[in-house]
Design an enzyme around this catalytic site. Sequence first.
Site, PDB file in Angstrom:
ATOM      1  N   ARG A 133      28.643 -25.553 -28.009  1.00  0.00           N
ATOM      2  CA  ARG A 133      29.895 -25.872 -27.324  1.00  0.00           C
ATOM      3  C   ARG A 133      30.780 -26.841 -28.110  1.00  0.00           C
ATOM      4  O   ARG A 133      31.994 -26.833 -27.954  1.00  0.00           O
ATOM      5  CB  ARG A 133      29.595 -26.439 -25.935  1.00  0.00           C
ATOM      6  CG  ARG A 133      29.563 -25.323 -24.908  1.00  0.00           C
ATOM      7  CD  ARG A 133      29.165 -25.829 -23.564  1.00  0.00           C
ATOM      8  NE  ARG A 133      27.937 -26.615 -23.672  1.00  0.00           N
ATOM      9  CZ  ARG A 133      27.243 -27.068 -22.642  1.00  0.00           C
ATOM     10  NH1 ARG A 133      27.667 -26.865 -21.435  1.00  0.00           N
ATOM     11  NH2 ARG A 133      26.139 -27.745 -22.812  1.00  0.00           N
TER      12      ARG A 133
ATOM     13  N   HIS B 283       6.157 -22.135 -30.525  1.00  0.00           N
ATOM     14  CA  HIS B 283       6.070 -22.630 -31.906  1.00  0.00           C
ATOM     15  C   HIS B 283       4.633 -22.979 -32.298  1.00  0.00           C
ATOM     16  O   HIS B 283       4.325 -23.063 -33.483  1.00  0.00           O
ATOM     17  CB  HIS B 283       7.048 -23.787 -32.159  1.00  0.00           C
ATOM     18  CG  HIS B 283       6.588 -25.124 -31.658  1.00  0.00           C
ATOM     19  ND1 HIS B 283       6.696 -25.500 -30.348  1.00  0.00           N
ATOM     20  CD2 HIS B 283       6.027 -26.180 -32.292  1.00  0.00           C
ATOM     21  CE1 HIS B 283       6.225 -26.724 -30.201  1.00  0.00           C
ATOM     22  NE2 HIS B 283       5.807 -27.172 -31.372  1.00  0.00           N
TER      23      HIS B 283
ATOM     24  N   LYS C  95       2.082 -22.559 -36.164  1.00  0.00           N
ATOM     25  CA  LYS C  95       1.402 -23.669 -36.839  1.00  0.00           C
ATOM     26  C   LYS C  95       0.212 -23.151 -37.639  1.00  0.00           C
ATOM     27  O   LYS C  95      -0.560 -22.323 -37.153  1.00  0.00           O
ATOM     28  CB  LYS C  95       0.894 -24.690 -35.815  1.00  0.00           C
ATOM     29  CG  LYS C  95       1.991 -25.524 -35.181  1.00  0.00           C
ATOM     30  CD  LYS C  95       1.385 -26.510 -34.183  1.00  0.00           C
ATOM     31  CE  LYS C  95       2.443 -27.200 -33.350  1.00  0.00           C
ATOM     32  NZ  LYS C  95       2.912 -28.457 -33.905  1.00  0.00           N
TER      33      LYS C  95
ATOM     34  N   GLU D 282      -0.031 -36.153 -26.244  1.00  0.00           N
ATOM     35  CA  GLU D 282       1.068 -36.745 -27.007  1.00  0.00           C
ATOM     36  C   GLU D 282       1.182 -38.225 -26.656  1.00  0.00           C
ATOM     37  O   GLU D 282       0.873 -38.611 -25.522  1.00  0.00           O
ATOM     38  CB  GLU D 282       2.382 -36.067 -26.641  1.00  0.00           C
ATOM     39  CG  GLU D 282       2.426 -34.591 -26.967  1.00  0.00           C
ATOM     40  CD  GLU D 282       3.792 -34.013 -26.623  1.00  0.00           C
ATOM     41  OE1 GLU D 282       4.629 -33.944 -27.522  1.00  0.00           O
ATOM     42  OE2 GLU D 282       4.005 -33.669 -25.454  1.00  0.00           O
TER      43      GLU D 282
ATOM     44  N   ASP E 213       6.320 -27.088 -19.315  1.00  0.00           N
ATOM     45  CA  ASP E 213       6.730 -27.422 -20.685  1.00  0.00           C
ATOM     46  C   ASP E 213       5.610 -27.143 -21.688  1.00  0.00           C
ATOM     47  O   ASP E 213       5.877 -26.754 -22.817  1.00  0.00           O
ATOM     48  CB  ASP E 213       7.111 -28.912 -20.721  1.00  0.00           C
ATOM     49  CG  ASP E 213       7.649 -29.364 -22.075  1.00  0.00           C
ATOM     50  OD1 ASP E 213       8.549 -28.677 -22.596  1.00  0.00           O
ATOM     51  OD2 ASP E 213       7.163 -30.383 -22.616  1.00  0.00           O
TER      52      ASP E 213
ATOM     53  N   HIS F  29       2.001 -23.313 -24.540  1.00  0.00           N
ATOM     54  CA  HIS F  29       1.164 -23.719 -25.678  1.00  0.00           C
ATOM     55  C   HIS F  29      -0.338 -23.699 -25.345  1.00  0.00           C
ATOM     56  O   HIS F  29      -1.138 -23.155 -26.092  1.00  0.00           O
ATOM     57  CB  HIS F  29       1.534 -25.122 -26.164  1.00  0.00           C
ATOM     58  CG  HIS F  29       2.986 -25.290 -26.519  1.00  0.00           C
ATOM     59  ND1 HIS F  29       3.725 -24.295 -27.098  1.00  0.00           N
ATOM     60  CD2 HIS F  29       3.840 -26.342 -26.390  1.00  0.00           C
ATOM     61  CE1 HIS F  29       4.972 -24.733 -27.303  1.00  0.00           C
ATOM     62  NE2 HIS F  29       5.061 -25.963 -26.878  1.00  0.00           N
TER      63      HIS F  29
HETATM   64  C1  BG6 Z   1       7.562 -28.610 -27.056  1.00  0.00           C
HETATM   65  C2  BG6 Z   1       7.732 -29.389 -25.774  1.00  0.00           C
HETATM   66  O1  BG6 Z   1       7.443 -27.242 -26.789  1.00  0.00           O
HETATM   67  O2  BG6 Z   1       6.390 -29.057 -27.712  1.00  0.00           O
HETATM   68  C3  BG6 Z   1       7.767 -30.886 -26.029  1.00  0.00           C
HETATM   69  O3  BG6 Z   1       8.942 -28.984 -25.138  1.00  0.00           O
HETATM   70  C4  BG6 Z   1       6.570 -31.312 -26.851  1.00  0.00           C
HETATM   71  O4  BG6 Z   1       7.822 -31.621 -24.822  1.00  0.00           O
HETATM   72  C5  BG6 Z   1       6.420 -30.434 -28.075  1.00  0.00           C
HETATM   73  O5  BG6 Z   1       6.760 -32.668 -27.232  1.00  0.00           O
HETATM   74  C6  BG6 Z   1       5.133 -30.735 -28.814  1.00  0.00           C
HETATM   75  O6  BG6 Z   1       5.128 -30.008 -30.007  1.00  0.00           O
HETATM   76  P1  BG6 Z   1       4.317 -30.513 -31.278  1.00  0.00           P
HETATM   77  O7  BG6 Z   1       4.612 -29.484 -32.320  1.00  0.00           O
HETATM   78  O8  BG6 Z   1       4.859 -31.880 -31.613  1.00  0.00           O
HETATM   79  O9  BG6 Z   1       2.888 -30.564 -30.871  1.00  0.00           O
END
Ligand code: BG6
Length: 488
Positions: free
Chosen positions: A50, A179, A183, A217, A236, A241
């Site tokens: 935007r 993602h 890895k 985390e 999330d 994941h």
């Molecule tokens: C993301 C989440 O998908 O993954 C985040 O939205 C999280 O909240 C992150 O911090 C963690 O990814 P990584 O690669 O740092 O383990």
Amino acid sequence: MESMSNQSATLLVIFGATGDLAQRMLLPSLYGLLRDGLMSERLRILGTARSELDQAGFRELVGQALARGVPSAEYDEAIVADLLQRIDYTPGSLGEASSMAALTDRIAQLRDGVIVYHLSTAPRFYAPICEMLGNAGLAGAGTRVLLEKPIGHDLASAIDINDGVTRHFDEDRVFRVDHYLGKEGVQNLLSLRFGNALFEPLWNTRRVEQVQITVAETVGVEGRGDYYDHSGAMRDMLQNHLLQLLCLTAMEPPARFEPGSVRNEKLKVLRSLRPLGAADAGIDAVAGQYASGAVNGQAVPGYREELGRDSDTETFVALRAHIDNWRWSGVPFYLRTGKRMSRRCTEIYIQFRAVPHSIFTGAKTEPNALLIQLQPEERISLKLMTKTPGLDRDGLRLSKVALDLDLHDAFDDMRRRLAYERLYLDAMEGNGTLFVRRDETEAAWEWVDGIFAGWHTAGYVPKSYQAGTWGPGSAVALTERHGHSWRE
Ligand code: BG6
């Protein structure tokens, strides 16, 4: 240096190009690919968001992101300049027909071969963006779309989004990003399981006592409170994941490393997950929210203080899951993830069954365990019992030792790539193996929705835990009730 794998003309269009993900991950990943000669000479990148930036303004932003995001030892002005001259920017606001027309005109002008759209926006914009592209004739053969997680908020919204997207892009042109699958450490899980014959005979209910998957985390919500508060740890992290890690750990060997075989096997795991309902709320499905505390010796505020308002969103989840199939019947899979935990780690811990009978009277034997650490270190460690040195005239004494493989040391001359380097290359080449298929994401939502419904019926709300710890006491009870304990 690896050889250039793709010389075809490609246009990468990043929606949400001024956002945090693009700045922190996507642009540094493109830099990494360019630096290693892995990017087509004919790749162009169009950013859109935007913000009313012009070309120069956007390139300046990209330059700053690269200066921050690329490690100094890998930073090369010439590569930065090469990347910048491939980048264009057109502002775009979904509600404004004129700006959308300008954007689609620009895409049409730059088109020269494959187009990869990367939607790094809030998921509610996915379907409208695809609709706009479809109406402009820019979603046909030779175009692909990458979608960031979470796809929706629950099963119903995920179906809506998936319907909206697949109305214009066939499923084999939709690349749902998790993602974690990009890895190195996560792919290594596949190599470990299917590149070695050693583990397969042990990988089942006869030999495995329990499995733990932890993604912890130390960070809090980092200024993403508005997104996070509508999402929470379950949506999330766990829905995507952790369930993907669970699938890779538990799935049957796929016939080949290709999209259909791998994703079919993952789907079977998701569909075998035993539903958790109201009776399990607070017992086998636990949620927590961090209060103030200290992480790595630093005082940190609680979630509500960071957010600036009251909230019942969970920043921690722990579950006891069961996969009801022949291989895993009766084996608990403990899953846990949280923010502001005691330390950062992503790991899979497989504890094997104890020896059936100990011949060493008086000596304590502990069960063998395989620890697969994915981050921050990549390490594989097998815990074994050995004899403690000494004369042992009253009977042998045993100690636990680890057979330890540090993958950073084993490959210390190789650069650790960002997850998006791999994912971008695969998407540009049309390889969906490391992306999530529609039925997987919907099966994951169905299971997670059941847990939310159970919490709701039981009136369960997240329990407070102090920042810098491993979550609320009920998470500890969840394993101990079954004679297990979390690896810490
Ligand atoms: C993301 C989440 O998908 O993954 C985040 O939205 C999280 O909240 C992150 O911090 C963690 O990814 P990584 O690669 O740092 O383990």
